[in-house]
Design a protein around this motif. Structure first.
Motif, PDB file in Angstrom:
ATOM      1  N   GLY A 115       0.796  -1.029  -0.072  1.00  0.00           N
ATOM      2  CA  GLY A 115       0.034   0.032   0.189  1.00  0.00           C
ATOM      3  C   GLY A 115       0.714   1.247  -0.044  1.00  0.00           C
ATOM      4  N   THR A 116       0.128   2.394   0.130  1.00  0.00           N
ATOM      5  CA  THR A 116       0.766   3.725   0.214  1.00  0.00           C
ATOM      6  C   THR A 116      -0.056   4.467   1.165  1.00  0.00           C
ATOM      7  N   ALA A 117       1.032   5.320   1.998  1.00  0.00           N
ATOM      8  CA  ALA A 117       0.294   6.208   2.892  1.00  0.00           C
ATOM      9  C   ALA A 117       0.687   7.669   2.400  1.00  0.00           C
ATOM     10  N   ARG A 118       0.078   8.583   2.756  1.00  0.00           N
ATOM     11  CA  ARG A 118       0.515  10.035   2.381  1.00  0.00           C
ATOM     12  C   ARG A 118      -0.203  11.157   3.373  1.00  0.00           C
ATOM     13  N   LEU A 119       0.652  12.002   3.670  1.00  0.00           N
ATOM     14  CA  LEU A 119      -0.087  13.177   4.297  1.00  0.00           C
ATOM     15  C   LEU A 119      -0.925  13.979   3.825  1.00  0.00           C
TER      16      LEU A 119
END
Length: 277
Positions: free
Chosen positions: A118-122
């Motif tokens: 997956g990917t996490a972003r602010l």
């Protein structure tokens, strides 16, 4: 780089430098190898022995972002059986600490057990008020969490605090541990700077860094989702941290058992070009 459920760390973002120590922020690519052994185990854990090896490789820079490949292999013995676990993780964190990609594959006795991607972003990037996690595997979902830091930024903050003489602080972290569905609160204790003794068992692996000073550090991780107000950490790790980011002499405490990680090999790679080159 933290060790995740018998397998990963964020915390362990151990970033060594060349022979000349770098200032916090000048993270240099490297590969560190640790031998793992059981430290202590309670009767409740059922564990009679642990041996293994951890290999952590860091590449990249603030200009191009940071890539980590990590492998954590252990043989866990109980009174009834012996099992080999193998966690393989690759992550990418952009240089500004605004996004974080992760892939983790976990094997048990050489058979694939789980895969997390997956990917996490602010968001929003200018003034983040949330961390949005988009998971592709094992199933598609999106999770909205509190705004936080990713692993390399967490390490940079620790180095900055140590260099400024701070001894205790609290912060938060997302490192895609477990199901990648939580932000952890971390409390960090930084001890007085010291140097390794002449008979230190890790001196040989440290090679050109053997005379450099380090800070003893203890990091405890707390589950922010715990509604019971539990004050005990879910996990804690202690280690020796050098000005250039190298970590060694690890003790990883999971509550019912703990293990040690002794640095046995350290390879320092070429320093990346600066952003202006």
């Amino acid at each position: 780089m933290r060790i995740v459920r018998l397998a990963l760390p964020a915390f362990l973002s151990a970033i060594p430098a060349t022979v000349v120590p770098a200032h916090a922020g000048a993270l240099i690519p490297h590969r560190a190898v640790y031998d793992l052994t059981l430290d202590e185990a309670s009767d409740r854990s059922g564990i009679t022995g642990i041996t293994g090896r951890m290999v952590y490789e860091f590449n990249g820079s603030a200009c191009e972002g940071y890539t980590v490949t990590f492998r954590f292999v252990t043989q866990i013995d109980t009174a009834d059986l012996s099992r080999v676990t193998d966690q393989q993780t690759t992550t990418y964190e952009d240089g500004d600490g605004e996004s974080f990609r992760f892939v983790t594959r976990s094997f048990v006795d050489e058979a694939l057990d789980t895969e997390l991607r997956g990917t996490a972003r602010l968001t929003p990037a200018s003034k983040p008020d949330a961390t949005v996690v988009s998971i592709e595997k094992p199933e598609t979902q999106e999770i909205r969490l509190a705004a936080t830091q990713f692993p390399t930024q967490h390490l940079l903050e620790l180095l900055k605090k140590a260099e400024s003489g701070e001894t205790f602080y609290e912060t938060t972290l997302f490192d895609a541990s477990d199901k990648a569905d939580q932000v952890m609160t971390t409390t960090v204790i930084i001890g007085r700077e010291a140097k390794a003794s002449a008979n230190d068992p890790e001196q040989k692996a440290l090679a050109p860094m053997a005379e450099e000073p380090f800070w003893p550090v203890d990091v405890a991780y707390f589950d922010m989702k715990d509604e019971q107000g539990e004050e005990l950490p879910t996990y804690r790790i202690s280690f020796k941290l050098y000005e250039n980011g190298v970590t060694r002499d690890l003790v990883m405490d999971y509550g019912d058992f703990s293990m040690t990680g002794r640095l046995v090999d350290l390879a320092l790679f070429d320093e990346p070009l600066s952003c202006t080159e």
